[in-house]
Motif scaffolding. Structure first.
Motif, mmCIF file in Angstrom:
data_model
loop_
_atom_site.group_PDB
_atom_site.id
_atom_site.type_symbol
_atom_site.label_atom_id
_atom_site.label_comp_id
_atom_site.label_asym_id
_atom_site.label_seq_id
_atom_site.Cartn_x
_atom_site.Cartn_y
_atom_site.Cartn_z
ATOM 1 N N MET A 1 0.481 -1.319 0.420
ATOM 2 C CA MET A 1 -0.149 -0.008 0.514
ATOM 3 C C MET A 1 0.838 1.176 -0.166
ATOM 4 N N ARG A 2 2.067 1.542 1.131
ATOM 5 C CA ARG A 2 2.624 2.103 0.562
ATOM 6 C C ARG A 2 3.480 2.646 -0.696
ATOM 7 N N ARG A 3 3.711 1.592 -1.980
ATOM 8 C CA ARG A 3 3.779 2.049 -2.867
ATOM 9 C C ARG A 3 3.194 1.793 -3.967
ATOM 10 N N ASP A 74 -9.390 -1.573 -3.370
ATOM 11 C CA ASP A 74 -8.726 -0.066 -2.120
ATOM 12 C C ASP A 74 -8.196 0.733 -3.035
ATOM 13 N N MET A 75 -6.889 0.016 -4.441
ATOM 14 C CA MET A 75 -6.700 1.029 -4.524
ATOM 15 C C MET A 75 -7.610 2.341 -6.001
ATOM 16 N N GLU A 76 -8.348 1.571 -6.509
ATOM 17 C CA GLU A 76 -9.228 2.166 -7.147
ATOM 18 C C GLU A 76 -9.519 3.384 -6.558
ATOM 19 N N ALA A 77 -10.479 2.596 -5.176
ATOM 20 C CA ALA A 77 -10.760 4.088 -4.216
ATOM 21 C C ALA A 77 -10.206 5.092 -3.954
ATOM 22 N N MET A 78 -8.642 4.578 -3.889
ATOM 23 C CA MET A 78 -8.349 6.074 -3.283
ATOM 24 C C MET A 78 -7.832 6.239 -4.571
#
Length: 173
Positions: A1-3, A74-78
């Motif tokens: 997630m940090r990346r 989660d990535m798309e939401a972020m």
């Protein structure tokens, strides 16, 4: 997630959302007005919106390459939240960038930029460039896995890195 968060930050920096240090002269009221006309002529806010939207799929794909276990939703939401907040802050971004442009360019250069982009040929160039954005993002996404792998290798040669993530092309084994 940090990346993924680092990738998002780098994206916005590459998109020009950070101030430049190339000041030449004072930002006079005349120059500020010209920069505002220039931004209107190039449809800066809409261009940024189209560009960021076109980059979302590529960034999600690259983040997934960096961390295959990452949750795509989660990535798309972020990314969606990042785009939403960027759009909300576009007036402040434009104000900040207006001063940077006014300091970087002479009044004569700004007048030329405005006249070019207010001309029908300049408008056509802007629209065609915007229409090319998805294709350019696709072309970049073909290069990104190798580029990211080389970046990681060179960075890890200088600093201590965790075990490298295997980069696989889309649909790869």
């Amino acid at each position: 997630m940090r990346r993924f968060l680092i990738a998002v930050t780098l994206f916005f920096a590459a998109a020009g959302l950070t101030p430049s240090a190339m000041a030449q002269e004072a930002a006079t009221p005349e120059k500020i007005a010209l920069v505002k006309r220039y931004f209107a002529a190039i449809e800066f806010d809409q261009t940024m919106d189209r560009m960021t939207k076109a980059m979302v799929p590529m960034m999600v794909k690259q983040a997934k390459n960096l961390d295959p276990k990452a949750d795509t939703k989660d990535m798309e939401a972020m990314m969606s939240i990042s785009l939403e907040i960027t759009k909300e802050h576009m007036p402040q971004i434009l104000d900040s960038m207006t001063k940077v442009y006014a300091e970087a360019f002479t009044e004569d250069e700004l007048k030329y930029m405005v006249s070019f982009y207010e001309d029908p040929r300049g408008r056509a160039i802007m629209r065609k460039t915007a229409d090319m954005t998805p294709k350019m993002m696709e072309a970049m996404s073909n290069v990104m896995p190798d580029m990211m792998k080389k970046m990681r290798e060179r960075m890890c040669a200088k600093i201590d890195c965790p075990k490298p993530v295997e980069f696989k092309p889309e649909g790869g084994q």
